[in-house]
Design a protein around this motif. Structure first.
Motif, short mmCIF file in Angstrom:
data_model
loop_
_atom_site.label_atom_id
_atom_site.label_comp_id
_atom_site.label_asym_id
_atom_site.label_seq_id
_atom_site.Cartn_x
_atom_site.Cartn_y
_atom_site.Cartn_z
N GLY A 154 30.99 -24.72 -15.90
CA GLY A 154 32.73 -25.04 -15.71
C GLY A 154 33.36 -24.03 -16.32
N LYS A 155 32.76 -22.71 -16.38
CA LYS A 155 33.34 -21.42 -16.73
C LYS A 155 34.42 -21.38 -15.84
CE LYS A 155 30.58 -20.47 -20.09
NZ LYS A 155 30.57 -20.63 -21.50
N PRO A 156 35.77 -20.41 -16.34
CA PRO A 156 36.82 -20.29 -15.54
C PRO A 156 36.44 -18.99 -14.42
CG PRO A 156 37.40 -19.85 -17.76
CD PRO A 156 36.07 -20.19 -17.77
N LYS A 157 37.23 -19.12 -13.43
CA LYS A 157 36.77 -18.47 -12.06
C LYS A 157 36.67 -16.99 -12.54
CE LYS A 157 38.08 -18.39 -7.19
NZ LYS A 157 36.57 -18.94 -6.72
N ALA A 158 37.62 -16.39 -13.17
CA ALA A 158 37.90 -14.91 -13.47
C ALA A 158 36.64 -14.54 -14.21
CB ALA A 158 39.06 -14.79 -14.27
N GLU A 159 36.09 -15.44 -15.36
CA GLU A 159 35.30 -15.26 -16.13
C GLU A 159 33.82 -15.17 -15.39
OE1 GLU A 159 34.38 -17.68 -19.66
OE2 GLU A 159 32.24 -16.91 -19.83
N ILE A 160 33.59 -16.17 -14.40
CA ILE A 160 32.42 -16.20 -13.53
C ILE A 160 32.26 -14.64 -12.65
CG2 ILE A 160 31.33 -17.27 -11.60
CD1 ILE A 160 32.49 -19.83 -12.54
N GLU A 161 33.58 -14.42 -12.00
CA GLU A 161 33.41 -13.21 -11.39
C GLU A 161 33.06 -11.98 -12.17
OE1 GLU A 161 37.50 -13.18 -9.15
OE2 GLU A 161 36.57 -14.90 -7.95
N ALA A 162 33.91 -11.83 -13.41
CA ALA A 162 33.35 -10.58 -14.07
C ALA A 162 31.96 -10.57 -14.56
CB ALA A 162 34.31 -10.65 -15.29
N ARG A 163 31.45 -11.71 -14.62
CA ARG A 163 30.11 -11.77 -15.31
C ARG A 163 29.15 -11.60 -14.13
NH1 ARG A 163 27.56 -11.23 -19.19
NH2 ARG A 163 25.81 -12.32 -19.43
N VAL A 164 29.52 -12.14 -12.87
CA VAL A 164 28.63 -11.85 -11.69
C VAL A 164 28.79 -10.38 -11.49
CG1 VAL A 164 28.14 -12.12 -9.42
CG2 VAL A 164 28.83 -14.00 -10.92
N GLY A 169 11.31 -7.70 -3.57
CA GLY A 169 11.95 -7.16 -4.78
C GLY A 169 13.25 -6.99 -5.44
N GLN A 170 13.99 -7.28 -4.30
CA GLN A 170 15.38 -7.55 -4.45
C GLN A 170 15.48 -9.04 -4.90
OE1 GLN A 170 16.52 -6.25 -0.65
NE2 GLN A 170 17.13 -4.25 -1.30
N GLN A 171 14.82 -9.80 -4.30
CA GLN A 171 14.99 -11.29 -4.63
C GLN A 171 14.61 -11.41 -6.30
OE1 GLN A 171 12.71 -13.85 -1.97
NE2 GLN A 171 13.61 -13.06 -0.22
N GLN A 172 13.56 -10.66 -6.64
CA GLN A 172 13.11 -10.76 -7.97
C GLN A 172 14.10 -10.28 -8.91
OE1 GLN A 172 9.48 -10.60 -10.21
NE2 GLN A 172 11.46 -11.38 -11.00
N ARG A 173 14.99 -9.09 -8.64
CA ARG A 173 16.16 -8.78 -9.24
C ARG A 173 17.33 -9.80 -9.34
NH1 ARG A 173 16.19 -3.30 -9.98
NH2 ARG A 173 14.35 -2.37 -9.28
N VAL A 174 17.33 -10.44 -8.24
CA VAL A 174 18.72 -11.67 -8.06
C VAL A 174 18.03 -12.80 -8.92
CG1 VAL A 174 19.65 -13.22 -6.85
CG2 VAL A 174 19.40 -11.02 -5.94
N ALA A 175 16.94 -13.04 -8.96
CA ALA A 175 16.52 -14.20 -9.65
C ALA A 175 16.48 -13.93 -11.26
CB ALA A 175 14.86 -14.52 -9.59
N LEU A 176 16.38 -12.63 -11.82
CA LEU A 176 16.57 -12.41 -13.23
C LEU A 176 17.86 -12.41 -13.46
CD1 LEU A 176 14.20 -9.00 -13.46
CD2 LEU A 176 14.71 -10.85 -15.05
N ALA A 177 18.94 -11.79 -12.41
CA ALA A 177 20.31 -11.81 -12.75
C ALA A 177 20.80 -13.19 -13.01
CB ALA A 177 20.91 -10.88 -11.61
N ARG A 178 20.47 -14.09 -12.08
CA ARG A 178 20.77 -15.44 -12.10
C ARG A 178 20.47 -16.07 -13.40
NH1 ARG A 178 18.24 -20.01 -7.94
NH2 ARG A 178 16.64 -19.66 -9.37
N ALA A 179 19.36 -15.89 -13.82
CA ALA A 179 18.68 -16.40 -15.13
C ALA A 179 19.60 -15.95 -16.31
CB ALA A 179 17.17 -16.51 -15.42
N LEU A 180 19.83 -14.67 -16.17
CA LEU A 180 20.48 -13.84 -17.48
C LEU A 180 21.99 -13.93 -17.63
CD1 LEU A 180 18.65 -10.51 -17.27
CD2 LEU A 180 18.43 -12.15 -19.26
N ALA A 181 22.74 -14.30 -16.16
CA ALA A 181 23.94 -14.81 -16.23
C ALA A 181 24.63 -15.60 -17.31
CB ALA A 181 24.54 -14.98 -14.78
N PRO A 182 23.98 -16.88 -17.55
CA PRO A 182 24.77 -17.63 -18.34
C PRO A 182 24.42 -17.30 -19.90
CG PRO A 182 23.27 -18.85 -16.77
CD PRO A 182 23.13 -17.35 -16.70
#
Lengths: 267, 405
Positions: free
Chosen positions: B153-163, B186-199
């Motif tokens: 439930g983070k604010p939209k602006a924060e999500i965009e910045a973090r992504v 390899g790119q999927q691997q990077r996305v999986a990492l970014a997804r897990a690190l984002a929060p």
């Protein structure tokens, strides 16, 4: 000479059999469609092309009445059975296999195994009792009966989809702070949508088409399009029936084609 | 996707600021005991995760299998910690318990001092990179990365910045609008990492994430993972069966077998000073030598080999052997020399395998056992040794390590 693998198309009589099968399947339908455009008053005489019977059927209040009832019934039954089937599919796939699970599959698919005529008679007995007790004799009985026998048809594509879906996706959603409801809403449901639409359309067609159970369950003046047509054929045969059947056919073809495309689309 | 009614509160654990102050004292005796006498060198520093006497039993009655048999381990903050072991050793089970996909039969799992073992996964500030990546196929790369923040439930602006920040971190800015099915492994691997690190989880769990990649990409990702860990300062718990991967990337390694942690230590500890036969055998190539303990004190022992030669050996912490003992000598820690009285062991060359960077000499010792010596190659250096040559083996003062079993 290299030995060629067995090729059924090279067998004698293959072409003939194929042709015969095609004729058996499509000649009656072609005849029906052709005769629906017949201008004559009789079913057997050809009198030139006309839209006369389509127009006549369109203005026939009994046909209008039956059509509306058929659509209301099919949409309600398809919607209710799809909801029930989705829940049943989730419950039977999102669990560890346990003894009795196979029995549950059989239980859900009961309408596929019990002959329709048996279900029809059974419902007649039960519903007539309920009618006496409650005094209610509306469309509810038909909706309930149709919902019940449509469930397995909606259940099959949804269950197949859930079984092929990676459970890790739901786990990943939970890992990323999605509550069970949010995980369902934002991950499971969107991925399941094609199967749910397919299940709904299948159930819709099955309900729209049903004669046997409807015939037993309906109260007076509750004709659906198929039972109306059957009733008409028992009396004098009007070529209007051909026109209605052709429209029916067109509707089915459209739905089945849509079903095919929806199911083929990758998420 | 929109956020709505059933908003999850960010799973911030209340007792964070106080972490570290009273735990070190309370848990140390417990852990040393539970590890069957293996004393993990304790350094000052907060513990991110403490696993205390965790058992996990699958099945019921006679079919019971203990996937984890009373495991205790502490993982420090900002550490790259690896669970290493063969398949079925319990490493993935332990990871799943920390993630919350399964619950322990007994024991506690503390995150910054608070027991998280009973919490569902969506209430733990811990994220996972799955072996299969488990990217959502109906979302774009950017939507995948933002999913965790949306659910919080983070604010939209924060999500965009973090992504945007995450896309930059894993160098995927150009592909943010793609579907996950339209990018490479390899790119999927990077996305999986970014997804897990984002929060910004307290701990990142990685379940054999590199196993699906080809050799070259795997090497690249190993370096990439180290960089990400360094830049984010997040504690990584990495599961693998690949000993080379574990040695290259980890700050510390826990070697697991049959539901138990056998040894915890730095890669160098694990490689040079294995405490048990399984650890020595699982990691790298090893020679085992049987001997009799002549004397043992202060972590050192003198061991008499079957040839009569006496060699020094180091001992596992808190272990003083007597009688028969097994020694471990790594192939590169032994030298081939003349077969004279000074040699610790004597034998015959059976086979010589040239491997580019070094050469392996497969020897048959006089007592019939096999021994391997590895020698680094240099241009023009080293005498040629033909199969059948009589040779001696010199084992240096720091080469041998005694095993507990």
């Amino acid at each position: 000479m290299a030995k060629r693998p067995f090729d059924i198309q090279a067998q004698p009589g293959f072409g003939f059999m194929a042709l015969l099968t095609f004729f058996a399947l499509y000649l009656p339908i072609a005849a029906l469609v052709a005769y629906s455009f017949n201008a004559a008053d009789s079913l057997s005489r050809w009198d030139g092309v006309s839209l006369r019977w389509f127009i006549s059927a369109w203005h026939n209040s009994a046909v209008q009445d039956a059509s509306v009832r058929s659509l209301v019934l099919a949409v309600s039954a398809a919607a209710l059975s799809t909801i029930a089937a989705t829940m049943a599919a989730l419950a039977t796939t999102r669990t560890r296999p346990y003894p009795g699970l196979t029995f549950k599959y059989a239980f859900i698919n009961q309408p596929l195994m019990v002959p329709e005529i048996v279900t029809g008679v059974a419902l007649l007995i039960v519903f007539s009792r309920i009618k006496v007790w409650t005094g209610y004799s509306g469309l509810g009985y038909l909706i309930a009966a149709h919902t019940a026998f449509c469930i397995p048809f909606a259940y099959l594509p949804i269950r197949a989809r859930l079984e092929s879906m990676d459970l890790t996706l739901e786990r990943a959603a939970a890992d990323l702070y999605a509550t069970p409801w949010k995980a369902f809403r934002f991950v499971t449901l969107p991925l399941l949508r094609p199967a749910i639409i397919a299940g709904f359309m299948l159930a819709f067609v099955i309900s729209l088409d049903d004669v046997v159970i409807t015939e037993f369950v309906k109260s007076g003046g509750q004709d659906t399009l198929p039972t109306y047509m059957l009733g008409q054929l028992r009396r004098e045969t009007s070529p209007e029936i051909n026109a209605i059947a052709t429209v029916f056919l067109a509707l089915s073809v459209v739905l089945v084609t849509a079903f095919y495309f929806v199911n083929r689309r990758k998420p | 996707m929109n956020r709505d009614s059933d908003r999850v509160t960010a799973p911030q654990l209340p007792s964070q600021p106080a972490c570290g102050d009273n735990q070190t004292g309370t848990h140390l005796p417990t852990r040393a005991g539970a590890l069957n006498g293996v004393i993990v060198p304790e350094q000052p520093g907060k513990n991110a995760i403490e696993v205390r006497s965790v058992r996990k039993v699958f099945g019921t009655g006679e079919n019971q299998v203990a996937a984890l048999d009373t495991v205790s381990v502490s993982i420090r903050e900002n550490e790259f910690f690896t669970l290493l072991g063969p398949s079925g050793c319990g490493k993935t089970t332990l990871l799943r318990l920390i993630a919350g996909f399964d619950f322990p039969t007994a024991g506690e799992i503390l995150l910054h001092g608070q027991d998280i073992a009973p919490l569902p996964p969506y209430k733990r500030p811990v994220n996972t990179v799955f072996q299969s990546y488990a990217l959502f196929p109906h979302m774009t790369v950017a939507q995948n990365i933002g999913f965790g923040l949306e659910m919080l439930g983070k604010p939209k602006a924060e999500i965009e910045a973090r992504v945007a920040q995450m896309l930059k971190l894993v160098k995927m800015e150009a592909l943010k609008a793609r579907r996950t099915s339209q990018i490479s492994g390899g790119q999927q691997q990077r996305v999986a990492l970014a997804r897990a690190l984002a929060p910004q989880p307290k701990v990142l769990l990685l379940d054999e994430p590199l196993s699906a990649l080809d050799y070259k990409l795997r090497k690249e990702m190993q370096i990439e993972l180290k960089r990400l860990q360094h830049e984010t300062g997040i504690t990584f718990i990495f599961v693998t069966h690949d000993q080379e991967e574990a040695l290259t990337m980890s700050d510390r390694i826990a070697v697991m077998s049959a539901g138990k942690i056998l040894q915890v230590g730095t890669p160098r500890d694990i490689y040079d000073r294995p405490a048990e036969r399984f650890v020595a055998d699982f990691i790298g190539e090893t020679n085992f030598l049987e001997g009799e303990v002549k004397s043992a004190a202060d972590g050192r022992a003198t061991v008499r080999l079957s040839t009569g030669a006496e060699i020094p050996a180091s001992l596992p912490e808190g272990f003083t052997p007597s009688g028969g003992v097994t020694l471990v000598v790594r192939p590169e820690h032994a030298q081939i020399g003349p077969a004279d009285a000074n040699a610790s062991l004597r034998g015959t060359v059976e086979n010589v395998v040239y491997l580019g960077t070094d050469t392996h000499f497969h020897l048959k010792l006089d007592d019939g056992s096999a021994f391997i010596v590895r020698r680094q190659n240099s241009r023009g250096g080293g005498e040629a040794l033909a199969p059948g040559s009589r040779v001696g083996i010199a084992i240096g003062p720091n080469a041998a390590q005694a095993l507990k079993d």
